[in-house]
Scaffold this active site. Structure first.
Site, PDB file in Angstrom:
ATOM      1  N   CYS A   1      32.048  86.207 -42.520  1.00  0.00           N
ATOM      2  CA  CYS A   1      33.126  85.531 -41.790  1.00  0.00           C
ATOM      3  C   CYS A   1      33.767  84.408 -42.599  1.00  0.00           C
ATOM      4  CB  CYS A   1      32.593  84.986 -40.470  1.00  0.00           C
ATOM      5  SG  CYS A   1      31.126  83.971 -40.650  1.00  0.00           S
TER       6      CYS A   1
ATOM      7  N   CYS B   1      25.012  83.238 -37.033  1.00  0.00           N
ATOM      8  CA  CYS B   1      25.291  81.802 -37.182  1.00  0.00           C
ATOM      9  C   CYS B   1      23.984  80.998 -37.187  1.00  0.00           C
ATOM     10  CB  CYS B   1      26.168  81.300 -36.043  1.00  0.00           C
ATOM     11  SG  CYS B   1      27.783  82.093 -35.998  1.00  0.00           S
TER      12      CYS B   1
END
Lengths: 125, 194
Positions: free
Chosen positions: A37, A106
């Site tokens: 990302c 994450c």
């Protein structure tokens, strides 16, 4: 995709945002990036003579989950020994923040960042 | 007028061929963009589902699949990062988005600094024109570093150092993200000016 209230809380009021002197001997810096990302995360710890983490700071350029994961982790590591911190797993973070499966990476990023920070600190001793 | 058995005239697409072959391009990083655009338009027209309205179900389905394949191929070759990535997958190099990462500390530090510079540019000035200049300065650096990363990729790819080439592809994603942010910020500031 809806963020959990905990993620929103950390996103809107991030804890321990900031920077420490990366060249200081008592400071360990972990820099990690997620090519999937393009997020980047910096996590720093300041370790006392007794081996306890006195302070932690982070700076994250990424989505809400990445910010929340690093914010939460800085809260958790303060007052802990390096050994205790090594025990923290990304799944603990993901569970606490109720991250959906697509955002679990994450929390992995945050775990990698603290591990990198500890390694950096240890390499300076 | 659509002939009754259109597919006997319009050749079946080979879905196993490489995207480069589909567009008649050589398998390399350097791209002739106008050749890609022309070949894409021609293939799109040739397999457009509108031309198959009178065909039978199977032929229509094949036309839809063909269009999908053509679009997918175009997407994969158009942008430098995806083209680089595709070139490596043709060489059997796999990408795992969950695991693959770059551990180049200097690179990540630089990424962090450019993002900070962008943030500062946005916050430091009340005057959108000055902010725009500051953003443009970061944008210029992003473009130049991004270009040298593409050159790195090409160099590694050409000597078949696929691991180093993969590392360059992983790094490109960070620049893609930065370029998008520069673009969004520039548009926002320009809106404020007018």
């Amino acid at each position: 995709m809806a963020y959990s209230e905990k993620v929103i809380d950390h996103y809107e009021n991030p804890r321990n945002v900031g920077a420490m002197d990366k060249d200081a001997q008592e400071v360990g810096t972990g820099m990690v990036g997620a090519p999937a990302c393009g997020d980047v995360m910096k996590l720093q710890i300041k370790v006392g003579d007794d081996g306890i983490i006195e302070d932690a700071k982070f700076k994250t350029y990424g989505c809400g989950s990445a910010i929340a994961s690093s914010s939460l982790l800085t809260e958790w590591v303060k007052g802990k020994s390096l050994d205790e911190v090594q025990e923290i797993k990304n799944t603990d973070i993901a569970e606490e923040l109720e991250l959906p499966p697509v955002k679990v990476h994450c929390s992995v990023l945050a775990e990698d960042a603290i591990k990198a920070a500890i390694a950096d600190y240890q390499s300076k001793q | 007028m659509t002939p009754p058995h259109f597919l006997t005239i319009t050749p079946m697409l080979d879905f196993n061929q490489s995207y480069f072959k589909l567009f008649g391009l050589s398998e390399q990083f350097a791209l002739d963009s106008s050749a890609l655009a022309t070949a894409f338009r021609e293939l799109q027209a040739q397999y457009h589902p509108d031309r198959f309205v009178n065909a039978d179900d199977k032929e229509r389905r094949v036309a839809v699949q063909s269009t999908g394949f053509i679009n997918e191929a175009h997407e994969a070759l158009k942008a430098p990062r995806l083209r680089a990535r595709y070139l490596l997958t043709l060489k059997g190099i796999e990408f795992d988005d969950e695991i693959d990462t770059t551990s180049d500390g200097m690179f990540l530090m630089q990424q962090m600094e450019m993002r900070e510079a962008l943030e500062d540019a946005q916050n430091s000035s009340e005057n959108p024109e000055e902010a725009l200049d500051a953003v443009e300065k970061v944008g210029k650096e992003v473009r130049s570093l991004s270009q040298s990363l593409q050159n790195d990729f090409e160099r590694h790819y050409d000597v078949e150092d696929f691991n180093a080439a993969k590392e360059a592809v992983l790094k490109m994603k960070f620049f893609e993200r930065l370029s998008n942010e520069v673009k969004t910020l520039t548009e926002k500031l320009e809106d404020e000016m007018f």
